[in-house]
Write an enzyme that holds these catalytic residues in place. Sequence first.
Site, PDB file in Angstrom:
ATOM      1  N   HIS A   1       0.855  -1.184   0.000  1.00 40.31           N
ATOM      2  CA  HIS A   1       0.000   0.000   0.000  1.00 40.31           C
ATOM      3  C   HIS A   1       0.895   1.240   0.000  1.00 40.31           C
ATOM      4  CE1 HIS A   1      -3.713  -2.201   1.716  1.00 40.31           C
ATOM      5  NE2 HIS A   1      -3.836  -2.032   0.420  1.00 40.31           N
TER       6      HIS A   1
ATOM      7  N   LYS B   1       5.136   1.581   0.969  1.00 37.32           N
ATOM      8  CA  LYS B   1       6.074   1.367  -0.136  1.00 37.32           C
ATOM      9  C   LYS B   1       7.530   1.559   0.290  1.00 37.32           C
ATOM     10  CE  LYS B   1       2.858   2.376  -3.904  1.00 37.32           C
ATOM     11  NZ  LYS B   1       2.304   1.055  -3.900  1.00 37.32           N
TER      12      LYS B   1
ATOM     13  N   GLY C   1       2.046  -2.270 -10.246  1.00 37.39           N
ATOM     14  CA  GLY C   1       2.698  -1.232 -11.032  1.00 37.39           C
ATOM     15  C   GLY C   1       3.626  -0.264 -10.347  1.00 37.39           C
ATOM     16  N   THR C   2       3.089   0.621  -9.528  1.00 36.94           N
ATOM     17  CA  THR C   2       3.921   1.642  -8.898  1.00 36.94           C
ATOM     18  C   THR C   2       4.980   1.003  -8.016  1.00 36.94           C
ATOM     19  OG1 THR C   2       1.988   3.105  -8.885  1.00 36.94           O
ATOM     20  CG2 THR C   2       3.866   3.772  -7.547  1.00 36.94           C
TER      21      THR C   2
ATOM     22  N   SER D   1      -0.943  -0.961 -11.827  1.00 34.29           N
ATOM     23  CA  SER D   1      -1.056  -0.459 -10.465  1.00 34.29           C
ATOM     24  C   SER D   1      -2.226  -1.170  -9.787  1.00 34.29           C
ATOM     25  CB  SER D   1      -1.287   1.047 -10.508  1.00 34.29           C
ATOM     26  OG  SER D   1      -1.398   1.572  -9.210  1.00 34.29           O
ATOM     27  N   GLY D   2      -2.111  -1.394  -8.474  1.00 33.58           N
ATOM     28  CA  GLY D   2      -3.149  -2.113  -7.743  1.00 33.58           C
ATOM     29  C   GLY D   2      -4.562  -1.617  -8.007  1.00 33.58           C
TER      30      GLY D   2
ATOM     31  N   ASP E   1      -3.822  -5.861  -8.580  1.00 32.88           N
ATOM     32  CA  ASP E   1      -4.107  -6.887  -7.574  1.00 32.88           C
ATOM     33  C   ASP E   1      -4.834  -8.061  -8.221  1.00 32.88           C
ATOM     34  OD1 ASP E   1      -3.050  -5.317  -5.449  1.00 32.88           O
ATOM     35  OD2 ASP E   1      -4.949  -4.244  -5.284  1.00 32.88           O
TER      36      ASP E   1
END
Length: 152
Positions: A19, A23, A46-47, A65-66, A71
Site C-alpha cells: 500500500h 512502499k 505497477g507503482t 497499479s493495484g 491486484d
Amino acid sequence: MKTTIRKISARKSIALVAHDSCKQSLIQWTLQHKASLTPHTLYATGTTGHLLARESGLNIQALLSGPMGGDQQLGGLIAEKKIDILIFFWDPMNAAPHDPDVKALMRIATVWNIPVAINETSANFLLSAALFDQEIGINVPDYDGYLAERLA
C-alpha cells in the site's frame, strides 16, 4: 474439495505488493534482502514494481497499479500457479478504493495455499524459513477433479 500436490521449485516466483504508506518500508526490506531475492522471479503491482526496480536494480515484472487492476492480475497469476509466494506490506489503518480487490487477492492466495507475508516481520520469517530455497510440494485444490464433478 479434494486436493492435489503442486510442486514449487527452489527458484520461486514472488509477488511484492505494498500500500502507498508502506512502499518505502518494502523498498528498504527489499534492499536488505536483495541477495536472497535475486535468484527468484519477481512480480509486483505497477507503482511498487517500478519503485522497487529503480531503487534496487532487481529485475521485477511490474503489472498494472493495484487500483487499476494489478491486484487482480496477481490473483489471476496465483490461480494459474505462476506465483508461489505473496509478500504484501499492507496498511490496516487506511482504507483504499480497491479494498475489495485486496480482499480478493488474499482470498485467492488462501484458496491456492501459497505462503503470504503481510508485514516486515512475517516477510523476514518467510524468507529465513528452511523451505524458502528448496523444492516443496503444497496441497492445492484439485481443479480438474472439481471441474469433472461439476460437469458430470
